[in-house]
Design a protein around this motif. Structure first.
Motif, PDB file in Angstrom:
ATOM      1  N   ALA A  23       0.834  -1.189   0.000  1.00  9.44           N
ATOM      2  CA  ALA A  23       0.000   0.000   0.000  1.00  9.44           C
ATOM      3  C   ALA A  23       0.872   1.243   0.000  1.00  9.44           C
ATOM      4  O   ALA A  23       1.823   1.351   0.779  1.00  9.44           O
ATOM      5  CB  ALA A  23      -0.914  -0.004   1.213  1.00  9.44           C
ATOM      6  N   SER A  25       1.226   5.363   0.464  1.00  2.00           N
ATOM      7  CA  SER A  25       0.617   6.502   1.144  1.00  2.00           C
ATOM      8  C   SER A  25       1.556   7.690   1.041  1.00  2.00           C
ATOM      9  O   SER A  25       2.729   7.547   0.688  1.00  2.00           O
ATOM     10  CB  SER A  25       0.346   6.172   2.616  1.00  2.00           C
ATOM     11  OG  SER A  25       1.559   5.894   3.298  1.00  2.00           O
ATOM     12  N   LYS A  75      -7.105   2.334  -4.233  1.00  2.00           N
ATOM     13  CA  LYS A  75      -6.486   2.115  -2.925  1.00  2.00           C
ATOM     14  C   LYS A  75      -4.978   2.293  -2.961  1.00  2.00           C
ATOM     15  O   LYS A  75      -4.304   2.103  -1.937  1.00  2.00           O
ATOM     16  CB  LYS A  75      -6.818   0.705  -2.420  1.00  2.00           C
ATOM     17  CG  LYS A  75      -8.291   0.463  -2.139  1.00  2.00           C
ATOM     18  CD  LYS A  75      -8.512  -0.943  -1.587  1.00  2.00           C
ATOM     19  CE  LYS A  75      -9.978  -1.179  -1.264  1.00  2.00           C
ATOM     20  NZ  LYS A  75     -10.217  -2.551  -0.736  1.00  2.00           N
ATOM     21  N   ASN A  76      -4.448   2.635  -4.135  1.00  2.00           N
ATOM     22  CA  ASN A  76      -2.984   2.769  -4.277  1.00  2.00           C
ATOM     23  C   ASN A  76      -2.274   1.532  -3.739  1.00  2.00           C
ATOM     24  O   ASN A  76      -1.273   1.627  -3.015  1.00  2.00           O
ATOM     25  CB  ASN A  76      -2.476   4.028  -3.565  1.00  2.00           C
ATOM     26  CG  ASN A  76      -2.925   5.296  -4.267  1.00  2.00           C
ATOM     27  OD1 ASN A  76      -2.897   5.381  -5.499  1.00  2.00           O
ATOM     28  ND2 ASN A  76      -3.340   6.277  -3.493  1.00  2.00           N
ATOM     29  N   THR A  77      -2.783   0.395  -4.108  1.00  2.00           N
ATOM     30  CA  THR A  77      -2.259  -0.872  -3.609  1.00  2.00           C
ATOM     31  C   THR A  77      -1.954  -1.807  -4.773  1.00  2.00           C
ATOM     32  O   THR A  77      -2.727  -1.861  -5.742  1.00  2.00           O
ATOM     33  CB  THR A  77      -3.267  -1.532  -2.652  1.00  2.00           C
ATOM     34  OG1 THR A  77      -3.494  -0.659  -1.546  1.00  2.00           O
ATOM     35  CG2 THR A  77      -2.731  -2.857  -2.128  1.00  2.00           C
TER      36      THR A  77
END
Length: 115
Positions: A23, A25, A75-77
């Motif tokens: 993930a 962030s 989800k930027n995953t």
């Protein structure tokens, strides 16, 4: 800055499966690509594969068939599904992200394939 946190590594028996997650962030506009590298003990870091936004994933030739990369853009995953694992897949797996020409790395997660 982009922070990447991997999860999902561990010990698995030969022939087993694992799913890694990573993930992203931080403060960034958009991520151009995300993917995975790995580094076995005493070996150079090698590309597993990566996925650019809006495109299908691409893989190193040696990784095709057993590994699948997917990405949840919202989800930027990024995920790495690994099947039919072999002892030679033992390595630290690193997530990476390409943002505005800069590459960022996660801290790595250990995958050990052993009976």
């Amino acid at each position: 800055q982009v922070q990447l946190v991997e999860s999902g590594g561990g010990l698995v028996q030969p022939g087993g499966s694992l799913r890694l997650s990573c993930a992203a962030s931080g403060s960034f506009g958009s991520i151009t690509a995300m993917g995975w590298y790995r580094q076995g003990r005493g070996k150079q870091r090698e590309l597993v594969g990566q996925i650019f936004t809006g495109r299908s994933p691409n893989y190193a030739d040696s990784m095709k068939g057993r590994f699948t990369i997917s990405r949840d853009t919202a989800k930027n995953t990024v995920y790495l599904q690994m099947n039919s694992l072999k002892p030679e897949d033992t390595a630290v797996y690193y997530c990476h992200a390409l943002v505005f020409g800069n590459i960022y790395w996660g801290q790595g997660t250990q995958v050990t394939v052993s009976s």
